[in-house]
Design a protein around this motif. Structure first.
Motif, PDB file in Angstrom:
ATOM      1  N   LEU A   1      10.412  15.087  -2.719  1.00  6.31           N
ATOM      2  CA  LEU A   1      10.413  14.549  -4.095  1.00  6.31           C
ATOM      3  C   LEU A   1       9.584  15.425  -5.031  1.00  6.31           C
ATOM      4  O   LEU A   1       9.973  15.666  -6.174  1.00  6.31           O
ATOM      5  N   PHE A   2       8.447  15.885  -4.536  1.00  9.27           N
ATOM      6  CA  PHE A   2       7.575  16.695  -5.391  1.00  9.27           C
ATOM      7  C   PHE A   2       8.224  18.037  -5.704  1.00  9.27           C
ATOM      8  O   PHE A   2       8.214  18.488  -6.846  1.00  9.27           O
ATOM      9  N   LYS A   3       8.801  18.669  -4.700  1.00 12.82           N
ATOM     10  CA  LYS A   3       9.393  19.999  -4.889  1.00 12.82           C
ATOM     11  C   LYS A   3      10.632  19.948  -5.788  1.00 12.82           C
ATOM     12  O   LYS A   3      10.785  20.766  -6.685  1.00 12.82           O
ATOM     13  N   LYS A   4      11.500  18.977  -5.543  1.00  7.29           N
ATOM     14  CA  LYS A   4      12.758  18.919  -6.296  1.00  7.29           C
ATOM     15  C   LYS A   4      12.605  18.288  -7.671  1.00  7.29           C
ATOM     16  O   LYS A   4      13.297  18.652  -8.606  1.00  7.29           O
ATOM     17  N   HIS A   5      11.720  17.308  -7.790  1.00 10.53           N
ATOM     18  CA  HIS A   5      11.668  16.527  -9.032  1.00 10.53           C
ATOM     19  C   HIS A   5      10.265  16.425  -9.633  1.00 10.53           C
ATOM     20  O   HIS A   5      10.078  15.707 -10.612  1.00 10.53           O
ATOM     21  N   GLU A   6       9.278  17.079  -9.008  1.00  9.90           N
ATOM     22  CA  GLU A   6       7.879  16.983  -9.439  1.00  9.90           C
ATOM     23  C   GLU A   6       7.445  15.526  -9.591  1.00  9.90           C
ATOM     24  O   GLU A   6       6.717  15.162 -10.510  1.00  9.90           O
ATOM     25  N   THR A   7       7.940  14.720  -8.673  1.00 10.05           N
ATOM     26  CA  THR A   7       7.608  13.296  -8.652  1.00 10.05           C
ATOM     27  C   THR A   7       6.743  13.013  -7.434  1.00 10.05           C
ATOM     28  O   THR A   7       7.006  13.516  -6.352  1.00 10.05           O
ATOM     29  N   VAL A   8       5.730  12.205  -7.636  1.00  4.30           N
ATOM     30  CA  VAL A   8       4.836  11.820  -6.547  1.00  4.30           C
ATOM     31  C   VAL A   8       4.848  10.306  -6.443  1.00  4.30           C
ATOM     32  O   VAL A   8       4.695   9.605  -7.447  1.00  4.30           O
TER      33      VAL A   8
END
Length: 173
Positions: A108-115
């Motif tokens: 999620l972090f790599k693809k969407h910068e979401t944590v």
């Protein structure tokens, strides 16, 4: 680097120190290793408190803090299973669960910068693991019982994490 992230870094550094002490053969090495584990727990509580209280929350901290917790917990479970204090399957099943959560979080972090921030049930599972491991020092029976409860709660957290993960993925894709 802010104070909460520095405390997270300290937790990463405590992992090899814990292993060295645990397997050292020093007098009371088990007790000292457990103290290191509990110091790691205190740094976890402190970094979370400081980050929220003084608005020092960062994406990297949100991502690395639970990773430090997972690595420390897995290290302790590995050492306890290696020395036959807990059943070997406990380490392996928690390892699989934590690997899934780490992979999902990094994806999620790599693809969407979401944590996905830790939720109360994940934090409760961590506290229960600490309680279980602390109890093992005094009573293997009660410690194992609490460990099984912690595993159940950890898988409840995994289920909720997956539901949340799928919801976020749907929104960003």
């Amino acid at each position: 680097m802010n104070i909460p992230n520095a405390l997270t870094l300290i937790r990463f550094l405590l992992v090899p120190f814990y292993l060295y002490i645990y397997f050292s053969g020093f007098s009371n090495s088990f007790v000292y290793a457990m103290l290191i584990f509990f110091v790691a727990g205190v740094t976890d509580v402190l970094d979370g408190f400081i980050a929220r209280r003084f608005n020092m929350i960062t994406k990297w901290g949100t991502l690395l803090d639970p990773l430090a917790d997972k690595i420390m917990l897995l290290t302790v479970l590995f050492s306890l299973s290696y020395t036959n204090i807990i059943p070997h399957w406990v380490f392996f099943i928690v390892f699989i669960k934590e690997a899934l959560m780490i992979i999902g979080g990094f994806t999620l972090f790599k693809k969407h910068e979401t944590v996905i921030a830790a939720k109360y049930y994940g934090k409760a599972a961590t506290v229960l693991f600490y309680l279980a491991i602390g109890t093992l020092i005094y009573s293997k029976t009660y410690g194992i019982y609490l460990l099984y409860c912690a595993i159940f709660l950890a898988f409840f957290a995994l289920y909720n994490y997956l539901v949340h993960y799928m919801h976020i993925k749907k929104q960003v894709d």
